[in-house]
Write a protein that holds these residues in place. Structure first.
Motif, PDB file in Angstrom:
ATOM      1  N   GLY A  32       5.007  11.846  -0.025  1.00 53.38           N
ATOM      2  CA  GLY A  32       4.641  10.720   0.849  1.00 53.38           C
ATOM      3  C   GLY A  32       4.393   9.268  -0.073  1.00 53.38           C
ATOM      4  N   SER A  33       5.178   9.534  -1.455  1.00 55.04           N
ATOM      5  CA  SER A  33       5.414   8.478  -2.147  1.00 55.04           C
ATOM      6  C   SER A  33       6.050   7.268  -1.745  1.00 55.04           C
ATOM      7  CB  SER A  33       5.889   8.631  -3.566  1.00 55.04           C
ATOM      8  OG  SER A  33       5.716   7.902  -4.381  1.00 55.04           O
ATOM      9  N   VAL A  34       5.849   6.033  -2.129  1.00 58.62           N
ATOM     10  CA  VAL A  34       6.604   4.876  -1.545  1.00 58.62           C
ATOM     11  C   VAL A  34       7.862   4.713  -2.285  1.00 58.62           C
ATOM     12  CG1 VAL A  34       6.370   2.485  -1.162  1.00 58.62           C
ATOM     13  CG2 VAL A  34       4.152   3.944  -0.824  1.00 58.62           C
ATOM     14  N   VAL A  35       8.691   4.194  -1.539  1.00 62.15           N
ATOM     15  CA  VAL A  35      10.159   3.836  -2.375  1.00 62.15           C
ATOM     16  C   VAL A  35       9.938   2.313  -2.525  1.00 62.15           C
ATOM     17  CG1 VAL A  35      12.418   3.080  -1.971  1.00 62.15           C
ATOM     18  CG2 VAL A  35      11.566   5.240  -0.769  1.00 62.15           C
ATOM     19  N   GLY A  51       9.150   0.244   0.919  1.00 63.74           N
ATOM     20  CA  GLY A  51       8.234   0.625   1.783  1.00 63.74           C
ATOM     21  C   GLY A  51       8.444   1.854   2.606  1.00 63.74           C
ATOM     22  N   ASN A  52       9.773   2.405   2.509  1.00 60.82           N
ATOM     23  CA  ASN A  52       9.749   3.827   3.082  1.00 60.82           C
ATOM     24  C   ASN A  52       9.002   4.886   2.368  1.00 60.82           C
ATOM     25  OD1 ASN A  52      13.182   2.616   4.028  1.00 60.82           O
ATOM     26  ND2 ASN A  52      11.665   3.731   5.394  1.00 60.82           N
ATOM     27  N   LEU A 249      -4.843   5.572  -0.733  1.00 57.80           N
ATOM     28  CA  LEU A 249      -5.332   6.665  -1.339  1.00 57.80           C
ATOM     29  C   LEU A 249      -4.138   7.654  -1.372  1.00 57.80           C
ATOM     30  CD1 LEU A 249      -8.770   6.733   0.388  1.00 57.80           C
ATOM     31  CD2 LEU A 249      -8.375   5.784  -1.925  1.00 57.80           C
ATOM     32  N   LEU A 250      -4.351   8.649  -2.355  1.00 53.44           N
ATOM     33  CA  LEU A 250      -3.524   9.546  -2.947  1.00 53.44           C
ATOM     34  C   LEU A 250      -3.807  10.710  -1.917  1.00 53.44           C
ATOM     35  CD1 LEU A 250      -3.209   9.672  -6.664  1.00 53.44           C
ATOM     36  CD2 LEU A 250      -1.517   8.791  -5.108  1.00 53.44           C
ATOM     37  N   SER A 291      -5.854   7.951   8.594  1.00 51.07           N
ATOM     38  CA  SER A 291      -4.989   8.803   8.516  1.00 51.07           C
ATOM     39  C   SER A 291      -3.956   8.730   9.646  1.00 51.07           C
ATOM     40  CB  SER A 291      -5.046  10.138   7.813  1.00 51.07           C
ATOM     41  OG  SER A 291      -4.060  10.891   7.995  1.00 51.07           O
ATOM     42  N   LYS A 292      -2.769   8.587   9.453  1.00 45.28           N
ATOM     43  CA  LYS A 292      -1.539   8.435  10.433  1.00 45.28           C
ATOM     44  C   LYS A 292      -1.644  10.004  10.931  1.00 45.28           C
ATOM     45  CE  LYS A 292       1.387   4.759   8.525  1.00 45.28           C
ATOM     46  NZ  LYS A 292       2.856   4.247   8.358  1.00 45.28           N
TER      47      LYS A 292
END
Length: 404
Positions: A32-35, A51-52, A249-250, A291-292
């Motif tokens: 789930g880390s951000v580009v 943002g991806n 949040l992580l 959370s999505k």
């Protein structure tokens, strides 16, 4: 600088930043880390942009993933600033971010030529010295130069705007969030007032804008007309409107106590920034994003105190009041806190039922001084040592990411 992080990462690995498929990711070990940045080729051929999420990057052997190296990017940024110093004196350089700067080239025409000539010389030297590409916007003030950069120069390489271009190049801009300084929340408020283009904002009633937005309404009106009287190095929006902190949040947070721990840490950081600038605020805002995986959504609510403050626990108790009032027991993934409606911290209003307020204010400044002298981790609240706390991990980051 164009695709600065990705270009630096490509060059350090001996790759061509213009043809390589490379993405800089906050943490390559978290799906789930951000580009954070993508090379032009990756943007063009795979549609991957800042943002991806990592899991959105296609599984393709040609794509290279690297973790952010903030110490490297800062080092290169400083070397680029030294390059700028060849063309203008230090006092004519304002570093706006790691990959963006303002330069006042007035008075250098007899040495290097006009602004367009200097822009092309800088771009050529950046390419020859660092192998990096850039875009340059030119304008009669910082605001116009920035708007020219964002709206035209990023496509052309070098572009110049004058006041005569405001009506034909700036006023048609829509949606309003494409205008530098206008975010989505502000855009929505302006839309509700019937303002959907910069031209409509520029021709709206100044008195009404000031009534709704205060001093910011005045700035919005004049900026929409291309007027910016701030000096080099001064904030474009004159005066600090608010101090805020937002954190994705992580992991998902489901327990109220755990969420409260993070809110307390963030209140400490927001109030510290206010104290560092000798400011106090009356309006406290809390934003919670769910959370999505549970449908997303959330809430953003504000509360205005009678007495301005920069005391951590006063801001925290207000945030918790808003949290308990509007939280609906969903899983939390994002938290944002803002202290606004700022004034100078020139004194303190005593309160009948809060006898320790003077001592709490002094304590905040003392704790800030200790941290300034010995590091941000020198004094931490106990909640930061729980599994829910995030301050210790964030204290090891540069620009929000591990230094590497």
């Amino acid at each position: 600088m164009k695709s600065f992080y990705a270009s630096c990462a490509a060059l350090i690995n001996g790759l061509d930043p213009l043809t390589t498929y490379l993405a800089v990711v906050a943490d390559v070990n978290r799906k789930g880390s951000v580009v954070l940045a993508a090379t032009p080729a990756l943007k063009r051929d795979f549609g991957i942009r800042t943002g991806n999420r990592l899991f959105e990057v296609p599984h393709d052997d040609r794509i290279i993933l690297v973790s952010a190296q903030m110490s490297l990017y800062l080092q290169v940024s400083m070397e680029i600033t030294r390059l700028f110093n060849k063309y203008v004196p230090e006092e004519s350089i304002h570093t706006y971010s790691v990959d963006e700067s303002f330069l006042n080239v007035d008075g250098t025409e007899h040495i290097f030529g006009d602004a367009e000539t200097i822009a092309h010389l800088i771009i050529e030297e950046l390419k020859d010295t660092f192998g990096l590409t850039a875009a340059i916007g030119i304008g009669p003030n910082m605001l116009m130069a920035k708007l020219c950069l964002d709206l035209e120069a990023k496509k052309k390489g070098v572009a110049r705007w004058t006041y005569a271009d405001v009506s034909k190049k700036l006023w048609p801009v829509s949606p309003l969030s494409k205008m530098w300084g206008i975010g989505l929340p502000l855009e929505k408020r302006l839309n509700r007032m019937g303002i959907s283009t910069v031209g409509q904002l520029a021709n709206y009633s100044l008195k009404q804008l000031e009534k709704v937005f205060g001093v910011m309404g005045n700035q919005l009106f004049y900026h929409a007309n291309g007027v910016d009287l701030s000096e080099l190095g001064a904030p474009i929006l004159e005066g600090q409107i608010s101090y805020g902190k937002s954190q994705v949040l992580l992991r998902d947070y489901q327990h109220t106590e755990d969420i409260a721990y993070v809110i307390l840490e963030m209140c400490e950081e927001v109030t510290r920034r206010a104290r560092n600038n000798k400011k106090v605020g009356r309006t406290i805002s809390l934003g919670i994003g769910y959370s999505k995986e549970e449908g997303g959504g959330g809430f953003h609510r504000s509360f205005t105190l009678q007495t301005p403050t920069n005391i951590t626990m006063e801001v925290y108790h207000t945030c918790m009041y808003l949290f308990k009032k509007f939280y609906n027991q969903q899983t939390v993934r994002k938290i944002s806190i803002t202290l606004g409606n700022m004034t100078d911290d020139e004194g303190i209003q005593l309160q009948l039922f809060t006898k320790s307020r003077v001592h709490e204010r002094k304590l905040g400044y003392v704790m800030d001084h200790v941290r300034e002298q010995h590091g941000q981790d020198a004094l931490l609240r106990a909640v930061s040592f729980t599994d829910s706390g995030t301050a210790r991990r964030r204290g090891k980051l540069i620009g929000g990411h591990y230094a590497k």
